[in-house]
Enzyme design. Structure first.
Site, short mmCIF file in Angstrom:
data_model
loop_
_atom_site.label_atom_id
_atom_site.label_comp_id
_atom_site.label_asym_id
_atom_site.label_seq_id
_atom_site.Cartn_x
_atom_site.Cartn_y
_atom_site.Cartn_z
N HIS A 69 0.92 -1.18 -0.03
CA HIS A 69 0.19 -0.16 0.07
C HIS A 69 0.88 1.16 0.14
O HIS A 69 0.60 2.34 -0.47
CB HIS A 69 -0.78 0.35 1.22
CG HIS A 69 -1.85 -1.27 1.37
ND1 HIS A 69 -2.73 -1.60 0.50
CD2 HIS A 69 -1.72 -2.09 2.43
CE1 HIS A 69 -3.28 -2.80 0.85
NE2 HIS A 69 -2.75 -3.24 1.82
N HIS A 97 5.72 6.73 6.27
CA HIS A 97 5.55 6.33 5.24
C HIS A 97 4.66 7.63 4.43
O HIS A 97 4.66 8.65 4.89
CB HIS A 97 4.26 5.23 5.15
CG HIS A 97 2.90 5.86 5.46
ND1 HIS A 97 2.63 5.91 7.10
CD2 HIS A 97 1.86 6.53 5.21
CE1 HIS A 97 1.47 6.49 7.40
NE2 HIS A 97 1.01 6.75 6.11
N HIS A 99 2.04 8.92 1.00
CA HIS A 99 1.00 8.69 -0.13
C HIS A 99 1.25 9.58 -1.30
O HIS A 99 1.78 10.71 -1.12
CB HIS A 99 -0.56 9.20 0.16
CG HIS A 99 -0.81 8.62 1.76
ND1 HIS A 99 -1.60 7.23 1.89
CD2 HIS A 99 -0.18 8.71 3.06
CE1 HIS A 99 -1.51 7.04 3.14
NE2 HIS A 99 -0.84 7.73 3.74
N GLU A 109 -3.27 13.16 0.46
CA GLU A 109 -4.81 12.73 1.05
C GLU A 109 -5.49 13.97 1.50
O GLU A 109 -6.50 14.03 0.95
CB GLU A 109 -4.18 11.85 2.40
CG GLU A 109 -3.55 10.66 1.69
CD GLU A 109 -4.06 9.43 2.55
OE1 GLU A 109 -3.45 9.18 3.75
OE2 GLU A 109 -4.70 8.51 2.15
N HIS A 122 3.69 10.98 6.12
CA HIS A 122 2.80 10.62 7.38
C HIS A 122 4.04 9.87 8.79
O HIS A 122 4.54 8.97 8.27
CB HIS A 122 1.82 9.78 7.47
CG HIS A 122 0.55 10.44 6.87
ND1 HIS A 122 -0.32 9.61 6.22
CD2 HIS A 122 0.27 11.81 6.63
CE1 HIS A 122 -1.40 10.66 5.70
NE2 HIS A 122 -1.02 11.85 6.17
N THR A 204 -6.04 6.58 7.63
CA THR A 204 -6.60 7.08 6.48
C THR A 204 -6.73 5.63 5.41
O THR A 204 -6.97 5.66 4.43
CB THR A 204 -5.89 8.00 5.61
OG1 THR A 204 -4.57 7.33 5.33
CG2 THR A 204 -5.65 9.34 6.31
C1 LIG Z 1 -4.46 -2.25 13.41
C2 LIG Z 1 -3.09 -2.05 12.59
C3 LIG Z 1 -3.21 -0.81 12.01
C4 LIG Z 1 -1.94 -0.74 10.86
C5 LIG Z 1 -2.17 0.35 9.89
O1 LIG Z 1 -1.78 1.51 10.77
C6 LIG Z 1 -1.92 2.86 10.31
C7 LIG Z 1 -2.49 2.91 8.87
C8 LIG Z 1 -2.81 4.35 8.54
C9 LIG Z 1 -1.89 5.37 9.20
S1 LIG Z 1 -2.21 7.06 8.44
N1 LIG Z 1 -2.09 7.02 6.85
O2 LIG Z 1 -3.36 7.51 8.99
O3 LIG Z 1 -1.15 7.65 8.78
C10 LIG Z 1 -0.98 5.33 10.09
C11 LIG Z 1 -1.19 3.82 10.50
ZN LIG Z 2 -0.71 7.62 5.73
#
Ligand SMILES: CCCCCOc1ccc(S(N)(=O)=O)cc1
Ligand SMILES: [Zn+2]
Length: 270
Positions: A69, A97, A99, A109, A122, A204
């Site tokens: 992703h 990471h 986007h 985003e 992020h 997100t």
């Molecule tokens: C329960 C496992 C979750 C794994 C996913 O963790 C994340 C997912 C999105 C973001 S973000 N794009 O909003 O920064 C940060 C961390």
């Molecule tokens: Zn993110």
């Protein structure tokens, strides 16, 4: 014997795209989802914020992964901490990471007055005062704080080359590369760290937990168009081939903006 549920495939297009996430990830249909558009005429200045305190050390060894992703630089240093600003507690850096889009005209985003940037960084932190682990914090209110910087095409960014130089090792999904060199992710942030917007939102990506305090810097970071093109060099799945036999590249990994539902975006500046 607890039967672990099979992980549900999700993505950014087609039947598994953002419009259908709520079917398997009900929180995706919640009232405080991210990302959002920042309407700068409706933001509210909050003079009560203390200075943001971003203390990262650069002797952290970390690993870079292509999770299908995005690329994810996971950090395992207990010396990388964030506090102050709108935050009541101390947060520890877990990973960072980005986007991005399929070209320089889209990819972020969040948007500002409807403007979408080429990419969005992020830096994900978890609340070490309130919770015992990131896995616990990720689904709890006030559990996560994400420092966010917009990225646009412009002059080359030398700091990003320390990350991009490892991309050849993670071109395929689940590729991982260990990063040991002296690299401080603070170099990826804009110079001005006093002007930012902040609001309460969600992850997100699925499972879209409503656990995130976003802190979004006003100053935009520049990277070169060639560096942005390197983001797009990552592949989605080694198995999946286009009918042309070409690998499918990982692009447009941004969620559409979500309803504000009465939330107010605060500004640290007037
Ligand atoms: C329960 C496992 C979750 C794994 C996913 O963790 C994340 C997912 C999105 C973001 S973000 N794009 O909003 O920064 C940060 C961390
Ligand atoms: Zn993110």
């Amino acid at each position: 014997k607890s039967h672990e549920s099979k992980p549900v495939a999700w993505g950014y297009e087609g039947d598994i795209g953002p419009c259908n996430w709520h079917k398997y990830f009900p929180k995706a249909g919640g009232k405080r989802q991210s990302p959002i558009d920042i309407d700068t005429s409706a933001t509210q200045y909050d003079g009560s914020f203390k200075p943001l305190r971003i203390h990262y050390d650069s002797h952290m060894c970390s690993s870079l992964t292509n999770n299908g992703h995005t690329f994810c630089m996971s950090v395992n240093s207990d010396q990388c901490n964030l506090s102050g600003g709108p935050l009541e507690d101390k947060y520890r850096l877990l990973q960072f990471h980005c986007h991005w889009g399929s070209d320089d005209t889209k990819g972020s985003e969040h948007t500002v007055d409807g403007h979408q940037y080429a990419a969005e960084l992020h830096l994900v932190h978890w609340n070490t005062d309130k919770f015992k682990s990131a896995d616990e914090a990720i689904e709890k209110n006030q559990g996560i704080a994400v420092l966010t910087a917009f990225i646009k095409a412009g002059k080359e960014h030398r700091g990003w080359n320390h990350v991009l130089s490892h991309f050849k090792d993670i071109k395929k999904v689940q590729g991982t590369s260990t990063v040991n060199e002296d690299f401080n992710p603070k170099c990826l942030l804009p110079e001005n760290q006093t002007d930012y917007w902040t609001y309460e939102g969600s992850l997100t990506t699925p499972p879209c937990h409503e656990s995130v305090r976003f802190i979004i810097f006003k100053e935009v970071v520049e990277v070169s168009s060639e560096q942005l093109a390197q983001f797009r060099s990552l592949c989605v799945c080694s198995s999946r081939k286009r009918d042309t036999g070409e690998d499918e590249h990982l692009v447009d990994n941004f969620r559409p903006i979500q309803p504000l539902n009465g939330r107010v975006v605060k500004a640290s500046f007037q």
